[in-house]
Design a protein around this motif. Sequence first.
Motif, PDB file in Angstrom:
ATOM      1  N   GLU A 145     -81.535  13.945  58.844  1.00 15.91           N
ATOM      2  CA  GLU A 145     -81.523  12.586  58.310  1.00 15.91           C
ATOM      3  C   GLU A 145     -81.050  12.574  56.864  1.00 15.91           C
ATOM      4  O   GLU A 145     -80.253  11.715  56.466  1.00 15.91           O
ATOM      5  CB  GLU A 145     -82.923  11.962  58.406  1.00 15.91           C
ATOM      6  CG  GLU A 145     -82.972  10.546  57.860  1.00 15.91           C
ATOM      7  CD  GLU A 145     -84.340   9.894  58.000  1.00 15.91           C
ATOM      8  OE1 GLU A 145     -84.453   8.697  57.694  1.00 15.91           O
ATOM      9  OE2 GLU A 145     -85.291  10.594  58.412  1.00 15.91           O
ATOM     10  N   MET A 149     -77.625  10.632  55.804  1.00 13.46           N
ATOM     11  CA  MET A 149     -77.776   9.439  54.982  1.00 13.46           C
ATOM     12  C   MET A 149     -77.139   9.626  53.608  1.00 13.46           C
ATOM     13  O   MET A 149     -76.496   8.705  53.081  1.00 13.46           O
ATOM     14  CB  MET A 149     -79.250   9.067  54.845  1.00 13.46           C
ATOM     15  CG  MET A 149     -79.861   8.487  56.111  1.00 13.46           C
ATOM     16  SD  MET A 149     -78.992   7.007  56.722  1.00 13.46           S
ATOM     17  CE  MET A 149     -79.204   5.899  55.327  1.00 13.46           C
ATOM     18  N   TRP A 183     -75.595  12.983  64.574  1.00 13.95           N
ATOM     19  CA  TRP A 183     -76.706  12.066  64.310  1.00 13.95           C
ATOM     20  C   TRP A 183     -76.334  10.714  64.917  1.00 13.95           C
ATOM     21  O   TRP A 183     -75.252  10.197  64.683  1.00 13.95           O
ATOM     22  CB  TRP A 183     -76.878  11.946  62.801  1.00 13.95           C
ATOM     23  CG  TRP A 183     -78.043  11.178  62.276  1.00 13.95           C
ATOM     24  CD1 TRP A 183     -77.993  10.034  61.534  1.00 13.95           C
ATOM     25  CD2 TRP A 183     -79.428  11.511  62.389  1.00 13.95           C
ATOM     26  NE1 TRP A 183     -79.245   9.629  61.176  1.00 13.95           N
ATOM     27  CE2 TRP A 183     -80.156  10.512  61.697  1.00 13.95           C
ATOM     28  CE3 TRP A 183     -80.117  12.534  63.018  1.00 13.95           C
ATOM     29  CZ2 TRP A 183     -81.536  10.512  61.609  1.00 13.95           C
ATOM     30  CZ3 TRP A 183     -81.501  12.557  62.932  1.00 13.95           C
ATOM     31  CH2 TRP A 183     -82.204  11.557  62.231  1.00 13.95           C
ATOM     32  N   ASN A 187     -78.708   5.180  63.911  1.00  7.86           N
ATOM     33  CA  ASN A 187     -79.504   5.540  62.734  1.00  7.86           C
ATOM     34  C   ASN A 187     -78.815   5.202  61.423  1.00  7.86           C
ATOM     35  O   ASN A 187     -79.474   5.154  60.378  1.00  7.86           O
ATOM     36  CB  ASN A 187     -79.831   7.033  62.751  1.00  7.86           C
ATOM     37  CG  ASN A 187     -80.738   7.427  63.902  1.00  7.86           C
ATOM     38  OD1 ASN A 187     -81.400   6.585  64.500  1.00  7.86           O
ATOM     39  ND2 ASN A 187     -80.763   8.705  64.226  1.00  7.86           N
TER      40      ASN A 187
END
Length: 282
Positions: A145, A149, A183, A187
């Motif tokens: 994550e 991100m 990913w 998300n």
Amino acid sequence: MLADYHVHTDFSDDSVFPLEDVCALAVERGFDEICITDHVDYGVRPDWDEYRRDPSCAKIVEGKPSINVDYERYFPAIERARERFAPELTVKTGMEFGVQSHTLDKYQTLFDQHANAWDFIILSIHQVGDQEFWDGTFQEGRTQEQYNMQHYEEMLRVVQNFNHWSVIGHLDHIKRYDPLGPWPDVNVRDIVAEILEEAIRRDKGIELNTSSVRYGLSDLTPSVEILSLYHDLGGRILTIGSDSHKPEHLGAHIPMMRERLQEIGFTEFCTFDHMEPIFHRL
């Protein structure tokens, strides 16, 4: 119109494909237009004048120093190729800027120094905080994550604070180097939408990078979901590029990718002239 808008030559440190050989092969393969987009990655690669003063400033990758485009040779070489291969092939002048938020001033200076030369600029995020994706340095010590991100957060900062570019290159590039697998787009949908909205607001676009096929990725680059989101947000400026570094890459899979774009709902793609998009039917 058959065009390849992401083409590297031996002016990029990761290619040994001579510019004139690229152009000759493009003619042989029936291309009307190509754009040369060699690498500049400030923060992780020095310019040639820096390297000449201090060779230790360049990393050695696969036995050769990693250095940005040699600008003094690059622009004249493209102009010679343009003259040699006309009218069979149109050769446009571009670069792939591997931008980071802390290197914006250097790209501003570079763009201004050659303001009359540019046709097209790919804005790519290849590293964050001078930590590269391809060798895993950026991912190391971060959760999936976190590194995903932070990649998109950096992209958003760059598109909000820099205006000298045409399209965002391989927007979900981080997926190619994710050791845990891609990913999920859900998300990152909100921040990707923010990036795309900013690009649209600035009259910029994105590219469809056909290298997803040769790397055996499970989706397009960017993904069908991201391309569909761009379409639904009203995005129109779209280029198609092979990200070619070798003869076998040049122009690869572009006709097929045009069909995929039509399936998503796009009806046009772009070439560029002096940083202005020109629209063509898919």
